[in-house]
Structure formats: structure tokens, C-alpha cells
Design a protein around this motif. Sequence first.
Motif, PDB file in Angstrom:
ATOM      1  N   ILE A  50      46.409  46.750  35.762  1.00 14.78           N
ATOM      2  CA  ILE A  50      45.685  47.834  36.433  1.00 14.78           C
ATOM      3  C   ILE A  50      44.702  48.550  35.513  1.00 14.78           C
ATOM      4  CG2 ILE A  50      47.495  48.209  38.137  1.00 14.78           C
ATOM      5  CD1 ILE A  50      48.395  50.652  36.539  1.00 14.78           C
ATOM      6  N   CYS A  55      36.451  52.500  35.047  1.00 14.93           N
ATOM      7  CA  CYS A  55      37.010  53.539  35.917  1.00 14.93           C
ATOM      8  C   CYS A  55      37.078  54.869  35.166  1.00 14.93           C
ATOM      9  CB  CYS A  55      38.405  53.142  36.392  1.00 14.93           C
ATOM     10  SG  CYS A  55      38.419  51.600  37.326  1.00 14.93           S
ATOM     11  N   ARG A  60      42.725  51.478  37.590  1.00 16.80           N
ATOM     12  CA  ARG A  60      42.305  51.263  38.976  1.00 16.80           C
ATOM     13  C   ARG A  60      43.508  51.335  39.894  1.00 16.80           C
ATOM     14  NH1 ARG A  60      42.289  45.850  37.348  1.00 16.80           N
ATOM     15  NH2 ARG A  60      40.167  45.941  36.656  1.00 16.80           N
ATOM     16  N   THR A  61      43.262  51.628  41.148  1.00 14.16           N
ATOM     17  CA  THR A  61      44.323  51.638  42.150  1.00 14.16           C
ATOM     18  C   THR A  61      44.469  50.213  42.670  1.00 14.16           C
ATOM     19  OG1 THR A  61      43.737  53.880  42.793  1.00 14.16           O
ATOM     20  CG2 THR A  61      45.114  52.626  44.318  1.00 14.16           C
ATOM     21  N   PRO A  62      45.603  49.574  42.400  1.00 12.11           N
ATOM     22  CA  PRO A  62      45.745  48.171  42.823  1.00 12.11           C
ATOM     23  C   PRO A  62      45.933  48.065  44.328  1.00 12.11           C
ATOM     24  CG  PRO A  62      47.758  48.918  41.787  1.00 12.11           C
ATOM     25  CD  PRO A  62      46.761  50.031  41.659  1.00 12.11           C
ATOM     26  N   GLN A  63      45.332  47.015  44.899  1.00 13.12           N
ATOM     27  CA  GLN A  63      45.461  46.793  46.330  1.00 13.12           C
ATOM     28  C   GLN A  63      46.879  46.354  46.695  1.00 13.12           C
ATOM     29  OE1 GLN A  63      42.649  43.964  47.791  1.00 13.12           O
ATOM     30  NE2 GLN A  63      43.179  44.306  49.923  1.00 13.12           N
ATOM     31  N   PHE A  64      47.477  45.565  45.836  1.00 14.11           N
ATOM     32  CA  PHE A  64      48.837  45.066  46.063  1.00 14.11           C
ATOM     33  C   PHE A  64      49.798  45.677  45.033  1.00 14.11           C
ATOM     34  CE2 PHE A  64      45.912  41.663  47.381  1.00 14.11           C
ATOM     35  CZ  PHE A  64      46.231  41.612  48.729  1.00 14.11           C
ATOM     36  N   GLY A  65      49.789  46.978  44.931  1.00 17.46           N
ATOM     37  CA  GLY A  65      50.592  47.670  43.921  1.00 17.46           C
ATOM     38  C   GLY A  65      52.083  47.469  44.084  1.00 17.46           C
ATOM     39  N   GLN A 116      44.184  43.097  40.505  1.00 19.82           N
ATOM     40  CA  GLN A 116      42.718  43.135  40.698  1.00 19.82           C
ATOM     41  C   GLN A 116      42.336  43.860  41.932  1.00 19.82           C
ATOM     42  OE1 GLN A 116      40.429  42.212  38.455  1.00 19.82           O
ATOM     43  NE2 GLN A 116      42.135  41.832  37.099  1.00 19.82           N
TER      44      GLN A 116
END
Length: 116
Positions: A50, A55, A60-65, A116
Motif C-alpha cells: 500500500i 500520495c 494509498r487506499t487499497p481497493q481489495f484491502g 494496487q
Amino acid sequence: MENTGSTLDTADLDAESRRTAAEWAGLTVLAMLVLFTGAFIGMFGPLVAIACEGCQDGVRTPQFGDALFAVARYAVPLVTLGTVVGIFVPKGGARVGGTGLGVLVVLLVAMLVLGQ
């Protein structure tokens, strides 16, 4: 029907299949390497996944955190534990250790993709 030589044959096979002290030392070093690698991937894999230079906060805010942290929290420790146990099983050894290290690397790549 005499059963001659059967006890000697099994005794010879047992003597040949025993591990030497050098083999045990090598397996111990391999197990420590697997433990270190698993701990490193479990702790720093999500952080690397991440990280973001461009940034504002560097993260970054992960899409699949949720999936990312599930892999780090559950899959990595299970693979590490299974590999260490498999190394010391009589038919395990270096092959199991190498396979386990490969699976840990695949999990690291999966975490990088999920971040990502």
C-alpha cells in the motif's frame, strides 16, 4: 517357509533412512529461514503493497484491502507453519522447504497485486 533375512532387511533400511547430524543442522537452518521469511512477508508485505510515493500521506487506499490483510493475517502464517512442520516430517525435508519458500514468494506477489 522360513522367514530369513526379513528383520535384517528392515533394520538396514531404517539405518539408511536416518538423518545425520549435518542433515538435521541443514534442516534447522532451512526452518529458521522459512520462519524469518514468513515473518518478514507477513509484517512488511502489506506495508509495501500500500506504499505510494506520489500520495499525500505516502499510503494509498487499497481497493481489495480486506483480501490483502486476510492473506497477510491467515495465509502467510498457515503456509509458514505448514512448511516448518513439513521440513521435519520423515519424508519431507529440503523439497518441502523450497516449495514453502516459493509459496511465500507467490503470496507476497499476490499481496502486491491486491494493494494496487
